[in-house]
Design a protein around this motif. Sequence first.
Motif, PDB file in Angstrom:
ATOM      1  N   TRP A 110       0.839  -1.188   0.000  1.00  0.00           N
ATOM      2  CA  TRP A 110       0.000   0.000   0.000  1.00  0.00           C
ATOM      3  C   TRP A 110       0.881   1.248   0.000  1.00  0.00           C
ATOM      4  O   TRP A 110       1.861   1.338   0.743  1.00  0.00           O
ATOM      5  CB  TRP A 110      -0.899   0.013   1.245  1.00  0.00           C
ATOM      6  N   HIS A 111       0.532   2.205  -0.843  1.00  0.00           N
ATOM      7  CA  HIS A 111       1.318   3.438  -0.954  1.00  0.00           C
ATOM      8  C   HIS A 111       0.482   4.485  -1.675  1.00  0.00           C
ATOM      9  O   HIS A 111      -0.592   4.195  -2.205  1.00  0.00           O
ATOM     10  CB  HIS A 111       2.605   3.188  -1.754  1.00  0.00           C
ATOM     11  N   LEU A 162       1.519  -2.943   5.948  1.00  0.00           N
ATOM     12  CA  LEU A 162       0.382  -3.847   5.741  1.00  0.00           C
ATOM     13  C   LEU A 162       0.536  -4.681   4.473  1.00  0.00           C
ATOM     14  O   LEU A 162      -0.310  -5.525   4.191  1.00  0.00           O
ATOM     15  CB  LEU A 162      -0.912  -3.037   5.668  1.00  0.00           C
ATOM     16  N   GLY A 163       1.613  -4.453   3.723  1.00  0.00           N
ATOM     17  CA  GLY A 163       1.772  -5.155   2.461  1.00  0.00           C
ATOM     18  C   GLY A 163       0.659  -4.782   1.504  1.00  0.00           C
ATOM     19  O   GLY A 163       0.339  -3.608   1.343  1.00  0.00           O
ATOM     20  N   SER A 164       0.042  -5.790   0.885  1.00  0.00           N
ATOM     21  CA  SER A 164      -1.132  -5.544   0.039  1.00  0.00           C
ATOM     22  C   SER A 164      -2.372  -6.191   0.644  1.00  0.00           C
ATOM     23  O   SER A 164      -3.276  -6.618  -0.067  1.00  0.00           O
ATOM     24  CB  SER A 164      -0.892  -6.070  -1.387  1.00  0.00           C
ATOM     25  N   THR A 190      -3.175   2.940  -2.633  1.00  0.00           N
ATOM     26  CA  THR A 190      -3.424   1.760  -3.454  1.00  0.00           C
ATOM     27  C   THR A 190      -2.203   0.859  -3.408  1.00  0.00           C
ATOM     28  O   THR A 190      -1.075   1.344  -3.337  1.00  0.00           O
ATOM     29  CB  THR A 190      -3.709   2.147  -4.920  1.00  0.00           C
ATOM     30  N   PRO A 191      -2.404  -0.482  -3.431  1.00  0.00           N
ATOM     31  CA  PRO A 191      -1.257  -1.367  -3.606  1.00  0.00           C
ATOM     32  C   PRO A 191      -0.977  -1.620  -5.088  1.00  0.00           C
ATOM     33  O   PRO A 191      -0.106  -2.418  -5.422  1.00  0.00           O
ATOM     34  CB  PRO A 191      -1.695  -2.653  -2.901  1.00  0.00           C
ATOM     35  N   ALA A 192      -1.719  -0.970  -5.963  1.00  0.00           N
ATOM     36  CA  ALA A 192      -1.547  -1.031  -7.420  1.00  0.00           C
ATOM     37  C   ALA A 192      -2.021  -2.346  -8.009  1.00  0.00           C
ATOM     38  O   ALA A 192      -2.825  -2.355  -8.936  1.00  0.00           O
ATOM     39  CB  ALA A 192      -0.108  -0.745  -7.828  1.00  0.00           C
TER      40      ALA A 192
END
Length: 205
Positions: A110-111, A162-164, A190-192
Amino acid sequence: MPLGRQSLEEFRLRGYLVLPGFLPPALVERLGPEVDHWVESGLRQRSIDACLRPDPAGPPPFTELELAAHGELAVHPPLLRLLSLLLGPGFVFHHLHSDRRAPGAPGKDWHHDYEQNPQRDRRFPMAHALHYIGGLTPSDDSLVVLPGSHREIAEKNARAHLGSAVLPGEVLIDELPPGSTVVLHSALSTPAVRHRAPPGKGSAI
C-alpha cells in the motif's frame, strides 16, 4: 467525454474515476506493441538506470514520449479535457511510465504517489491516469483503491507495513474492457496490483 457534476464530486470525495473503454481501439492497438518493445528490449530498465547513474554506453537512444503511440497518449485530447476539469486549466505533465506485468511478479505494498517532501497538505491536485491496454479480468491484474484516503496527510509508505492486505472499505477493480482508464488522485492509497498478469498484458501508465 462529458462528465457531469456527480462524476466530478465523486472524484473529489472518493479520489478516483473509472472510465471503461476510454481510449480509441486504433490507439490501443498501436500502444500494445510499443509497450512490449519498451519492456522486452531492455529500454525501460535502461531508462530507469540512466536516471540513477551515468551509463558508459551513453543515454538510451530515445524516450517513451518519442514512441509514436505513447506520444499521442500523453496529449490525447479527451484525456487533456478530462484533466482540465479535475485539476483546473493550468497543469503540467510529470511522467510517463509504461510496464508489463510478468506472470508471478510480486505485488506492491500500500502506498500513494503524491509528490511532496515533506507531506504537509493537499493544496495542489495531482492525478495519475492508469491506462489498461488489455483491460482487466478477475484472473489477471486488478487495481485496488482505498476511497477517500487522498484527503489524508500521510507519508507515501504510511501503510506499507500492511503489504497488500485487504483493508476495510477498499474497492477492487478487476473487470474492465481493453483501453480502459482509471484516473486517481495521486494521494489515493493503493497497492496497485493484487493479481498477476499473463504474458502480453500491458499497461501504459
